[in-house]
Motif scaffolding. Structure first.
Motif, PDB file in Angstrom:
ATOM      1  N   VAL A 151       0.843  -1.195   0.000  1.00  0.00           N
ATOM      2  CA  VAL A 151       0.000   0.000   0.000  1.00  0.00           C
ATOM      3  C   VAL A 151       0.877   1.244   0.000  1.00  0.00           C
ATOM      4  CG1 VAL A 151      -1.806  -1.236   1.275  1.00  0.00           C
ATOM      5  CG2 VAL A 151      -0.204   0.216   2.530  1.00  0.00           C
ATOM      6  N   CYS A 152       0.291   2.369  -0.364  1.00  0.00           N
ATOM      7  CA  CYS A 152       1.006   3.639  -0.380  1.00  0.00           C
ATOM      8  C   CYS A 152       1.386   4.033   1.045  1.00  0.00           C
ATOM      9  CB  CYS A 152       0.100   4.701  -1.005  1.00  0.00           C
ATOM     10  SG  CYS A 152       0.808   6.347  -0.960  1.00  0.00           S
ATOM     11  N   ALA A 153       2.654   4.394   1.251  1.00  0.00           N
ATOM     12  CA  ALA A 153       3.100   4.801   2.583  1.00  0.00           C
ATOM     13  C   ALA A 153       2.497   6.143   2.974  1.00  0.00           C
ATOM     14  CB  ALA A 153       4.626   4.879   2.617  1.00  0.00           C
ATOM     15  N   GLY A 154       2.031   6.879   1.980  1.00  0.00           N
ATOM     16  CA  GLY A 154       1.474   8.201   2.257  1.00  0.00           C
ATOM     17  C   GLY A 154       0.018   8.161   2.658  1.00  0.00           C
ATOM     18  N   CYS A 155      -0.777   7.280   2.044  1.00  0.00           N
ATOM     19  CA  CYS A 155      -2.224   7.330   2.295  1.00  0.00           C
ATOM     20  C   CYS A 155      -2.841   5.968   2.549  1.00  0.00           C
ATOM     21  CB  CYS A 155      -2.933   8.006   1.123  1.00  0.00           C
ATOM     22  SG  CYS A 155      -2.877   7.039  -0.394  1.00  0.00           S
ATOM     23  N   GLY A 156      -2.078   4.885   2.392  1.00  0.00           N
ATOM     24  CA  GLY A 156      -2.606   3.559   2.711  1.00  0.00           C
ATOM     25  C   GLY A 156      -3.385   2.900   1.599  1.00  0.00           C
ATOM     26  N   LEU A 211       2.953   7.830  -9.883  1.00  0.00           N
ATOM     27  CA  LEU A 211       2.444   8.561  -8.723  1.00  0.00           C
ATOM     28  C   LEU A 211       1.243   7.832  -8.145  1.00  0.00           C
ATOM     29  CD1 LEU A 211       2.321  11.924 -10.633  1.00  0.00           C
ATOM     30  CD2 LEU A 211       3.875  11.518  -8.732  1.00  0.00           C
ATOM     31  N   CYS A 212       1.057   7.954  -6.834  1.00  0.00           N
ATOM     32  CA  CYS A 212      -0.164   7.446  -6.220  1.00  0.00           C
ATOM     33  C   CYS A 212      -1.311   8.328  -6.674  1.00  0.00           C
ATOM     34  CB  CYS A 212      -0.040   7.478  -4.697  1.00  0.00           C
ATOM     35  SG  CYS A 212      -1.598   7.111  -3.875  1.00  0.00           S
ATOM     36  N   LYS A 213      -2.350   7.697  -7.219  1.00  0.00           N
ATOM     37  CA  LYS A 213      -3.456   8.480  -7.742  1.00  0.00           C
ATOM     38  C   LYS A 213      -4.242   9.152  -6.620  1.00  0.00           C
ATOM     39  CE  LYS A 213      -6.491   8.109 -11.642  1.00  0.00           C
ATOM     40  NZ  LYS A 213      -7.029   7.201 -12.645  1.00  0.00           N
ATOM     41  N   ASN A 214      -4.196   8.561  -5.464  1.00  0.00           N
ATOM     42  CA  ASN A 214      -4.974   9.074  -4.342  1.00  0.00           C
ATOM     43  C   ASN A 214      -4.337  10.296  -3.694  1.00  0.00           C
ATOM     44  OD1 ASN A 214      -7.244   8.845  -2.621  1.00  0.00           O
ATOM     45  ND2 ASN A 214      -5.934   7.924  -1.055  1.00  0.00           N
ATOM     46  N   CYS A 215      -3.036  10.240  -3.411  1.00  0.00           N
ATOM     47  CA  CYS A 215      -2.409  11.354  -2.689  1.00  0.00           C
ATOM     48  C   CYS A 215      -1.337  12.077  -3.504  1.00  0.00           C
ATOM     49  CB  CYS A 215      -1.819  10.873  -1.360  1.00  0.00           C
ATOM     50  SG  CYS A 215      -0.347   9.857  -1.533  1.00  0.00           S
ATOM     51  N   GLY A 216      -1.043  11.570  -4.711  1.00  0.00           N
ATOM     52  CA  GLY A 216      -0.056  12.241  -5.553  1.00  0.00           C
ATOM     53  C   GLY A 216       1.381  11.982  -5.151  1.00  0.00           C
TER      54      GLY A 216
END
Ligand SMILES: [Zn+2]
Length: 120
Positions: free
Chosen positions: A37-42, A85-90
């Motif tokens: 998962v994204c470390a920024g937003c999960g 890029l993570c689409k959710n948090c960029g």
């Protein structure tokens, strides 16, 4: 989703588009079953079934979860690459290359520091 505080390294990669040194990341030799998962937003980005042998020294995947990542041309270096890029948090995750195996032909080269792992 809870907002996690980023470590210094996670912040450097996700927000400042940093790259960790090859063969140092915690997931490049990681082969447990689960979801990255994204470390920024999960948000779930990659699954262990999509993982390739990381000969490059970074965790590599031949595909990403549908709709979870965004790709952008990156001309910040002399060679033109495609940024992931993570689409959710960029958050910046890494780069994608066109030398992956079938069926996608893609190789998503991702920084361990941009990921967290959730064991299945
Ligand atoms: Zn994210």
């Amino acid at each position: 989703m809870r907002k996690k505080k980023l470590s210094k390294e996670e912040h450097h990669i996700l927000r400042e588009k940093g790259t960790e040194a090859p063969y140092t990341g915690k997931y490049y030799m990681h082969d447990e079953k689960g979801v990255y998962v994204c470390a920024g937003c999960g948000k779930p980005l990659f699954s262990s079934e999509m993982k390739l042998d990381s000969l490059s020294g970074w965790p590599s995947f031949f595909d990403a979860q549908k709709g979870s990542v965004e790709m952008k041309k990156d001309k910040s270096h002399l060679i033109s690459r495609t940024e992931i890029l993570c689409k959710n948090c960029g958050g910046h995750l890494g780069h994608v290359f066109n030398d992956g195996p079938k069926p996608t032909g893609k190789r998503f080269c991702v920084n361990s520091g941009a990921l967290h792992f959730k064991k299945k």
